[in-house]
Design a protein around this motif. Sequence first.
Motif, short mmCIF file in Angstrom:
data_model
loop_
_atom_site.label_atom_id
_atom_site.label_comp_id
_atom_site.label_asym_id
_atom_site.label_seq_id
_atom_site.Cartn_x
_atom_site.Cartn_y
_atom_site.Cartn_z
N HIS A 144 0.84 -1.20 0.00
CA HIS A 144 0.00 0.00 0.00
C HIS A 144 0.87 1.24 0.00
N TRP A 145 0.47 2.21 -0.81
CA TRP A 145 1.17 3.49 -0.80
C TRP A 145 0.34 4.48 0.02
N ASP A 146 -0.08 4.03 1.22
CA ASP A 146 -0.96 4.83 2.07
C ASP A 146 -0.15 5.74 2.98
N VAL A 177 -3.68 8.55 -0.14
CA VAL A 177 -3.03 7.39 -0.76
C VAL A 177 -2.31 7.87 -2.01
N GLU A 178 -1.00 7.68 -2.05
CA GLU A 178 -0.26 8.09 -3.25
C GLU A 178 -0.69 7.22 -4.42
N ARG A 179 -1.05 7.86 -5.52
CA ARG A 179 -1.55 7.16 -6.72
C ARG A 179 -2.74 6.26 -6.36
N GLY A 180 -3.55 6.72 -5.42
CA GLY A 180 -4.72 5.96 -5.00
C GLY A 180 -5.96 6.49 -5.71
N VAL A 197 5.85 3.73 0.26
CA VAL A 197 7.31 3.59 0.12
C VAL A 197 8.02 4.94 0.24
N ASN A 198 7.31 6.02 -0.08
CA ASN A 198 7.84 7.35 0.23
C ASN A 198 7.45 7.63 1.68
N VAL A 199 8.41 7.50 2.57
CA VAL A 199 8.10 7.58 4.00
C VAL A 199 8.32 9.03 4.46
N VAL A 226 11.93 -0.99 1.56
CA VAL A 226 12.77 0.21 1.53
C VAL A 226 12.92 0.77 0.12
N LYS A 227 12.59 2.04 0.00
CA LYS A 227 12.89 2.81 -1.21
C LYS A 227 14.03 3.75 -0.83
N ALA A 228 15.21 3.49 -1.35
CA ALA A 228 16.38 4.29 -0.94
C ALA A 228 17.05 4.90 -2.17
N SER A 254 16.14 7.14 -4.14
CA SER A 254 15.20 7.13 -5.25
C SER A 254 14.21 8.26 -5.07
N GLU A 255 14.12 9.10 -6.08
CA GLU A 255 13.13 10.20 -6.09
C GLU A 255 13.14 10.96 -4.77
N GLY A 256 14.33 11.24 -4.27
CA GLY A 256 14.46 12.09 -3.08
C GLY A 256 14.50 11.36 -1.76
N TRP A 262 14.05 -4.72 -0.60
CA TRP A 262 14.85 -3.56 -0.99
C TRP A 262 14.57 -3.25 -2.45
N ARG A 263 14.08 -2.05 -2.72
CA ARG A 263 13.62 -1.77 -4.09
C ARG A 263 14.78 -1.38 -5.02
N ALA A 264 14.69 -1.87 -6.25
CA ALA A 264 15.71 -1.59 -7.26
C ALA A 264 15.35 -0.37 -8.11
N PHE A 265 14.30 0.33 -7.73
CA PHE A 265 13.81 1.49 -8.49
C PHE A 265 14.70 2.71 -8.17
N VAL A 266 15.93 2.68 -8.68
CA VAL A 266 16.92 3.71 -8.37
C VAL A 266 17.40 4.30 -9.70
N VAL A 269 12.02 -5.69 -7.77
CA VAL A 269 12.30 -5.07 -9.07
C VAL A 269 11.00 -4.82 -9.82
N LYS A 270 10.77 -3.57 -10.24
CA LYS A 270 9.59 -3.30 -11.07
C LYS A 270 9.67 -4.15 -12.34
N HIS A 271 8.51 -4.58 -12.83
CA HIS A 271 8.54 -5.57 -13.92
C HIS A 271 9.16 -5.05 -15.19
N ILE A 274 11.36 0.91 -16.80
CA ILE A 274 11.04 2.33 -16.58
C ILE A 274 10.09 2.48 -15.40
N ASP A 275 8.79 2.37 -15.62
CA ASP A 275 7.89 2.66 -14.50
C ASP A 275 6.43 2.31 -14.84
N PHE A 276 6.08 1.04 -14.84
CA PHE A 276 4.68 0.63 -14.95
C PHE A 276 3.96 1.23 -16.16
N GLN A 287 -3.90 1.76 -11.02
CA GLN A 287 -3.72 2.00 -12.45
C GLN A 287 -3.16 3.39 -12.74
N GLU A 288 -1.99 3.65 -12.16
CA GLU A 288 -1.39 4.98 -12.30
C GLU A 288 -1.29 5.43 -13.76
N TYR A 289 -0.73 4.55 -14.60
CA TYR A 289 -0.51 4.91 -16.00
C TYR A 289 -1.50 4.19 -16.93
C1 GCU Z 1 6.16 6.19 -9.64
C2 GCU Z 1 5.07 6.96 -8.98
C3 GCU Z 1 5.46 7.48 -7.63
C4 GCU Z 1 6.02 6.35 -6.79
C5 GCU Z 1 7.16 5.67 -7.53
C6 GCU Z 1 7.70 4.46 -6.80
O1 GCU Z 1 7.20 7.04 -10.03
O2 GCU Z 1 4.67 8.02 -9.81
O3 GCU Z 1 4.32 8.05 -7.03
O4 GCU Z 1 6.48 6.83 -5.57
O5 GCU Z 1 6.70 5.23 -8.78
O6 GCU Z 1 7.38 3.36 -7.24
O7 GCU Z 1 8.45 4.60 -5.85
#
Ligand code: GCU
Length: 594
Positions: free
Chosen positions: A81-83, A94-97, A137-139, A216-218, A220-222, A253-257, A294-296, A299-301, A327-329
């Motif tokens: 959950h991105w709550d 909720v982020e992207r909720g 994941v953005n804490v 953990v999102k480390a 990544s995006e700030g 541990w997320r690879a979204f870096v 790892v995101k599938h 890039i990003d979904f 369904q963000e995208y």
């Molecule tokens: C996307 C999404 C963000 C989310 C990020 C992530 O970039 O737009 O809101 O935080 O993925 O998966 O960490």
Amino acid sequence: MNAVHPAWLRRVNDEGVVLTRDPGCGLGPEAYTIARAGGVTTVVAADEAGLLYGSFHALRLDGDQPASTHRPAAARRMMQHWDNVFVHPVMGQVERGYSGGSLFWEDGALTGDLDRVSDYARLLASTGINAVSVNNVNVHAGEARLLTDRLGEVALLASRFRQYHIRVFLSVSFAAPMTLGGLDTADPCDAQVRAWWATATRRVYDVIPDFGGYVVKADSEGQPGPFAYGRTHADGANLLAAALAPFGGEVYWRAFVYNHRQDWRDRTTDRARAAHDHFVPLDGQFAANVILQVKHGPIDFQTREPVSPVLLGMPATRLAVELQATQEYTGQQRHVCYLPPMWSSVLSTVAARVEAVVTVSNAGEDPYWTGHPLAQANLYAAGRLAWDPALDPIELLDEWIRLTFPAAAAPVLHALMDSSWSVYEQYTAPLGIGFMVRPGDHYGPDVDGYEYSPWGTYHFADRDGVGVDRTVATGTGFTGQYPEPWRSRYESLDTCPDELLLFFHHVPYTHVLHSGRTVIQHIYDTHFAGAEAVAAMVRRWAALPPAVVGVDLHDRVGRRLAEQERSSVEWRDQINTYFFRKSGIADALGRRIH
Ligand code: GCU
């Protein structure tokens, strides 16, 4: 922890299912054997979890069935959950909720409706899910405290999930030793930092003995991470792994870096490469209780991406594949977009290499759970595919329809949903190029919205052609991150699949696809066809008598379909007009382009 009379057991017993727990039956954890004869269903399992999953299977049975044994393909099947606890000024509760507020928190406080959490736990367990992470994941600062002084709230949630054999995980901030612990560093090699995590983690297990672990999102995006200290992501992940290991906990541990402050003029940096560049050199260096998530796609979904090469290139690392049900995208639960055909094609490649399937949840406080009632099918199928990735996505949809609606609704629902992902792809960004969405909220078309931005998501359309050259021969070299046979298949224009052409190659508009059409004519044709298909969906739904599915649900879906129709026309016209103006090439069929 074993509940003595779990709620599910009582409810399932009402259905007349005979459950036998036999630790000596030889079935592994969570597995069960099920049979139905003369209207009596029997389920045998070695553990209570197996009985639970077998019981839900019993509800899916239709008529007598010979005995069959079932066990999960992936040991860990997690809904993330991105709550947010507090309403975030930009991202909301909720982020992207897209399903209303959070199931867990409301305006800074734990929900007052824990029974709804139990219902959600039952719903997830019925699909085979056995883990849930409850916060974004953005804490942010307030949410970080779930690890410490707000831990009691997590314990209450865990008490509800536990009844359904679902372990609770927390997203944590890598900077917690500083922001919560008052230290002046979060360096993973610092002894005080290690001690802080060890103590904080022990306290969690004091309160939640079956706690799952950390997400953990480390870097990544700030979000903070080990790079700030010149350390690797293996150093960072192993720090948390060491704190969790004595209790059997795990780190996801997320690879979204990637660099989200890229200069768009810089053609040498390719975001698609980033995860592989960062993580593959670390293969074999992660502790035994670290799972790299790892995101599938690289890039990003997006609606269409190739499988991430990270999932194919780290044989000495435990891996999880991350899917996105929210369904963000893909239309944000205003559009019908049944995603399992996409997920199945990903899983057919990676299922044997991953031990966990993680899905970003699309559920919220909405009475239908998912905003769009038909988006429930994505939630359902995410769990079922994690259990058995070989399930046919359309048969799975049929299963969900049978369990949810009267038989009379099935033909219309199939007509709307079976190819809805392909239809969505037709009227949005073409041929795997992605990211032609409005910046920020990611809804609706904006072809150049990200073209001159720092996010690393470009299409490079000019008057002659479009697409990203990611070849080894002349481009960013991303294709070289794949093992064979993918590397050669994507590198060559002759073998690159049409649907991914612009992901891997920059080609002239007159380039002829394997389909025999030119790129520009493909763009026009698919955009007209996609919008027409949505108009047909609207007509099919309108012709279904509301009473068949319930008046309220019929109305809710009808209103969302109207928005999908409006939006598909907007996509069609912006994409077609954009490429007509760039290329100057007319539609061979002379249809109206603006
Ligand atoms: C996307 C999404 C963000 C989310 C990020 C992530 O970039 O737009 O809101 O935080 O993925 O998966 O960490």
